[in-house]
Scaffold this active site. Structure first.
Site: not given
Lengths: 736, 736
Positions: A51, A301, A309, A384
């Protein structure tokens, strides 16, 4: 099954339609190259996955006209990063806050949007490469320039297609006209191609995680009795494996194509949710180290979503294998609640979830014989959380795409292909080293005090985060010297990374040289920066990047210095123009512009243009001059027309076409605009207003040459640089 | 044909799908109103016609999420306007150059793009009002908030449909629930609906020109024997005629619906070409007065096009009728060559051409019984050179749309409908007066010297152009007092234009009053301006307009003044919040948000959102506070979180939904950003940082109320203003 086999040819076969494969397909579409892209899945990603879009990725996507869509729909992480750490009682508190991003680095900053939207924009852009859809073009009018490819040869993702064998005829590897790679493709049935995850809503979050199984295995479990299954044999000039961490292409190339690195015991979960919480920093990028329950990162987001996370300290790693059945969203949010306590966190909507084991590995070869290439996760995997994976993957194929495409078109010398591994393997190694350090700092228990040697210092963590910026934005990356990137004669040669790289650099050493002092900000091997300039013909402000789209052309940006109509400097600039248009450029190839590269940044409908009578040179010449101070006319400081008439410039800077007239889009001036401030371009590029400079820019926007306007010292370097990269113009072209 | 008649009902029938009709259809789609839009043509405009988008139009289009598409594809007339006049020898020379546009007026400036692209964007936006297309929404996920309308009731342009009769049942005109207007619609065959121009490429440029014939006549020449022809009777609450200068609706309303004004003898031709020329100002907006061959205006356009307005001095106007056969592109370019001599002008590509006779006329009534309305060219026609026609037309229906829509939904009091004519007829009259003056100055022969009394002074012309700016941008327009726009008690009542307006103003006089001195820049009756503020929750900069989309809601912008966590001012702001959420808003209606109004300006996918549990109030409350100076933390000047916790604000400013959590998008702060400068919002709105103000904004963005935060003086005005406009909340709503 031999009776159902068909055979065909293609210049480039791309295996895998994730971000790396789509970036490559887009490049080749924009160059009008005959290529195919296959993916074994039925559809693109619909939620979750990567993302983060870093600064340089956005610049690259912008060069294809995609960035503004991502820019708009994404969440902008424009402000601060908050660090929450345990206080002396163990309660988490915000104890640091740093600005995210660096002003002036780029016109973009980091944003987040789920990977599936980016894939949609790639697919749209590939389609639009050949001109706008027909629904709104008037019958009978010129509906765009020629796309050069009939509809059946246009690139579109072929889904439910999986390679089953790949053979390279090594005898033919050096023949530019040959198709030495033979790939067998199997066309799958719908049920074979549908991953388990897609059959229901968010059932198995470990799909595509490194805790999941390699998906080929499950894929091939299905029967082969369905009707639409068939095999096909494709003869390819080049094959590129963009097929992810479990890359079939890499494995097929043999055991010497290996991933080097290690895994850790750290397991992390990921949740994309609409949070219901009283935690005050839920809309900021936030890093939480709890005293003893692990760490957590908040990534706000789009669409009210937040990605968390979450370190899963209670999941055991036994013998390198994780018990997958333990990991479910309920268990992940429970871990989050502990870390964020005393704040509450819950959700009604969950969009996606997964979990992964932290590790870093890099491929030891990126290419076989410069005929089969590997890119993206196929050659580098890591954790990530820094938002690097999709970015580095796209940048791999952004580096490769124009090289492959222009070689296929007979414009670029095939030797240039070896710069792919030279340039991108160095980056992959830097990425792995960065992630190794960052992951351990983030997953470690916070130090109680300075005597706590096994704990992680929170000051060190914040400092590491700040220092990583030039790398994580990818704006600071620098490709080493090669035929594409000249060496400077005015500074000592730079260090290159590793012996292997040195050998490449020596072999490819260009005979052209740069005088790097002529531009303080256009560093050889780094991306050419963008600043605002005004178009001479109408004084409209433009970002210079917007006049340098990814259309496959090399560019000479002629910083002409301070000009007036009849000055000596004007004469010098026009003499250079005459030499370029009469002597140098006629030796170099021309290339028709694909519709998809026109009007990407305004001034007309994207992908729409009128057909010129002649294709332009592969080398695009842009003139950027500096306005002489005009104290008598401060109210019209954006104006350029009074000082220099458009027709005072040599025709090299205003190409004439019998059907379209003069091109008004090649001459720019550095001066204040009326309504949009002052770009201070000469100052920002670090170029002297008296002396000027010529900057040679590769089709991917990296600086390859910096030299002077002088006939004696500058022109020969320009010629050497271009003639060292490009094929000569063919007789057929010259006859035109 | 009675046997093929069908009957149906609709709340609003729109006749004509040009810019005025499409703007109205978009408004009604965004409000979820049951409406239809019909047009007798087979398709939209594909080239030519109107092309100028003025500043206020772009702001309005931006409130629907359309402006950025126009902004991107259009040519920006951002810099200078050049004036070319004859010198003493009669040769044309550039003798003046003025800046086009005024810095700081808006974040937009004037742009040009052909009308057909705007129509495409309107059609897309109408479709997207009901949520994104299905192609990219994951199965099983919440695919957007409820659109409230089943697919068959969604608005889409019905083409090849022409009204043939319209009858108003005057008895029912005052019954809000009635359908008093009966319209018969004829569904045309393909050949009937295709205008001659569309049958071949650019054949008759006089189509839709005022030199052409009224197109209904030719349209009805066709036979009526084809299969797909049928008639339909529609019972309507409201009908709006957006059917152009030859408006069938206006004519059908009877002879008292007349156009008042006059025609001149001036004939002008228009060419949209890709010019081949040595004229140096061809990419600037340029006005040329030749010594004796007439005048010419250059409008640089998108896609390398240039529009030329060319005075045709050799076309005779005999007895008011022009010899149409004389007028062809060859003849028009010949006239241009003469005017532009000694410069050359020619073309290979011609996109469109037309010609027209200069005149100015305005309708004497804009509405019949507030049941049938007229808008756009149906009530005002003039010469096109100032680029006003499409803009004023769109602004007509932008004014009308929300009023009609909210009345149909039972939210707004029907008496508000009479403000349409009150507000828009005054604008039409100003437009006609402006065009009358400007056209004559432009078409007149330039004066040889100051003694030349029949000639036009070039200085006067340039001055008239400059002075017209506040009007032509439409940013300066001001609606007079009514139930929607309160009067100020602290300044003398303003002049109203004309007796008729005065009567309306008296009748509609609101009982609410404003204290206009509280905001120097939010002038009653003018559009609320936009400045940059930061969102409290994440410090992201936003234009305040981007938090005020055209979703039908009225807005209270609470300028809370300088706040800190426990200050008296904070207490005042939170008391206001408590009163709003506990006392005032529960008396007023709620309205579900249509998907098409979400994420229009970023932070998510446009038209995509998750369903809340409760529809919000029709009144949207935004808090904009001023940051207290923070000299100790200059490096984080964009931050807000340290000073005030998000949960310090009353819940009125952070509406909570059980499914979506808190709304982080209603509290903003005026302070510098990290990367995007300082909006200086309080300074720019002219609001005192200690005292603050409440500004009431209509759904179309115009200021209706300016009052204080005080419970004694401010709150009653807020209540009076809203209760004077809106219907009370129904029992059913209150029970929820």
């Amino acid at each position: 099954m031999t009776d159902t086999k068909t055979t065909s040819k293609t210049d480039v076969l791309i295996i895998g339609a994730g971000p790396a494969g789509l970036m490559l397909a887009l490049w080749l579409a924009r160059l009008g190259v005959d290529a195919r892209i296959v993916d074994k899945r039925t559809g693109k990603v619909y939620s979750g996955q990567a993302d983060g879009f870093q600064v340089r990725s956005l610049e690259i996507l912008d060069s294809f006209g995609i960035a503004e869509k991502i820019w708009k729909e994404s969440n902008h992480m424009i402000a601060e990063v908050c660090f929450w750490n345990p206080d002396e009682t163990g309660r988490i508190r915000r104890n640091n806050r740093v600005v995210n991003g660096r002003a002036g680095l780029s016109r973009f900053h980091e944003v987040v949007l789920h990977q599936g939207r980016a894939e949609t924009f790639f697919l749209d852009a590939i389609r639009d490469s050949y001109g706008p859809a027909n629904d709104d073009v008037r019958v009978g009018s010129d509906s765009g320039v020629e796309s050069g490819l009939p509809r059946r040869r246009r690139i579109a993702v072929e889904r439910k297609v999986m390679p089953t064998s790949l053979v390279i005829d090594e005898q033919q590897a050096d023949d530019a006209e040959a198709y030495p790679v033979t790939v067998t493709l199997r066309h799958l049935s719908e049920s074979e191609a549908t991953p388990t995850q897609m059959l229901s809503n968010v059932q198995d979050g470990l799909f595509r995680s490194n805790l999941g199984l390699p998906d080929d295995d499950s894929l091939l479990k299905g029967g082969s009795t369905v009707d639409d299954e068939r095999e096909e044999v494709v003869a390819c000039k080049y094959v590129v494996g963009c097929d992810g961490a479990h890359s079939w292409t890499r494995k097929t190339l043999g055991p010497e194509f290996d991933m080097v690195g290690e895994m850790t015991d750290y397991i992390w979960g990921v949740l994309d949710i609409v949070p219901i919480t009283d935690f005050p920093d839920i809309r900021n990028r936030t890093m939480i180290h709890s005293a003893s329950n692990g760490s957590l990162m908040v990534i706000p987001r789009e669409n009210r979503l937040v990605r968390l996370y979450i370190q899963l300290t209670e999941v055991s790693v036994g013998g390198g294998r994780v018990d997958r059945s333990q990991i479910q969203p309920d268990m992940i949010i429970k871990a989050a609640k502990k870390i964020m306590s005393p704040y509450q966190i819950d959700y009604h909507y969950c969009d996606w979830w997964t979990a992964y084991q932290v590790g870093q590995r890099v491929g030891n070869h990126f290419s076989k014989l410069n005929r089969v290439f590997l890119a993206g996760d196929a050659v580098h995997t890591h954790s990530p959380k820094a938002g690097q994976g999709m970015n580095v993957s796209m940048q791999d194929t952004y580096n490769l795409g124009w090289k492959l495409g222009l070689v296929c078109k007979g414009i670029l010398q095939p030797a240039v292909l070896s710069t792919y591994e030279l340039e991108r393997k160095a980056i992959a190694k830097q990425l792995i080293a960065f992630d190794h350090r960052f992951s351990r700092l983030f997953s470690g228990r916070p130090a109680k005090d300075i005597l706590d040697e096994t704990g992680v210092s929170m000051d060190e963590f914040a400092a590491a985060f700040r220092q990583s910026h030039m790398f994580t934005t990818a704006v600071g990356i620098k490709y080493q010297s090669s035929v594409l990137v000249t060496t400077a004669t005015d500074i000592p040669p730079e260090d290159v990374t590793g012996d292997e790289s040195k050998i490449h650099a020596d072999v490819l050493q260009s005979t052209a040289h740069s005088t790097s002092a002529l531009s303080a900000a256009c560093t050889l091997g780094t991306r050419f920066p963008s600043h605002q300039v005004l178009r001479h013909a109408d004084a409209r402000p433009w970002q210079l990047h917007h006049k340098m789209p990814s259309d496959g052309r090399l560019r000479l940006v002629v910083f002409g210095g301070e000009l007036s109509a009849s000055s000596q400097q004007m004469e010098k600039v026009n003499k250079l123009g005459a030499w370029l248009s009469d002597t140098l450029l006629p030796q170099l190839p021309t290339m028709a512009i694909m519709p998809g590269t026109t009007n990407l940044h305004g001034g007309g409908r994207p992908g729409y243009g009128l057909a010129p009578e002649q294709p332009p040179s592969i080398v695009d010449v842009l003139l950027v001059y500096a306005a002489a101070p005009d104290p008598g006319n401060p109210g019209l400081s954006g104006s350029a027309g009074d000082a220099i008439d458009f027709f005072d410039f040599h025709k090299a800077y205003r190409p004439f076409d019998p059907k379209l007239g003069h091109d008004y889009d090649k001459v720019f001036v550095d001066r204040p605009s009326h309504h949009d401030g002052d770009g201070h371009a000469y100052e920002n590029y670090g170029i002297d207003r008296t002396r000027g400079a010529i900057v040679g820019v590769r089709p991917d926007g990296y600086v390859g040459l910096v030299t002077s306007l002088d006939a004696e010292s500058g022109w020969p370097e320009v010629a050497r640089w271009l003639l060292g990269i490009l094929q000569p113009r063919t007789g057929r072209e010259q006859a035109k």
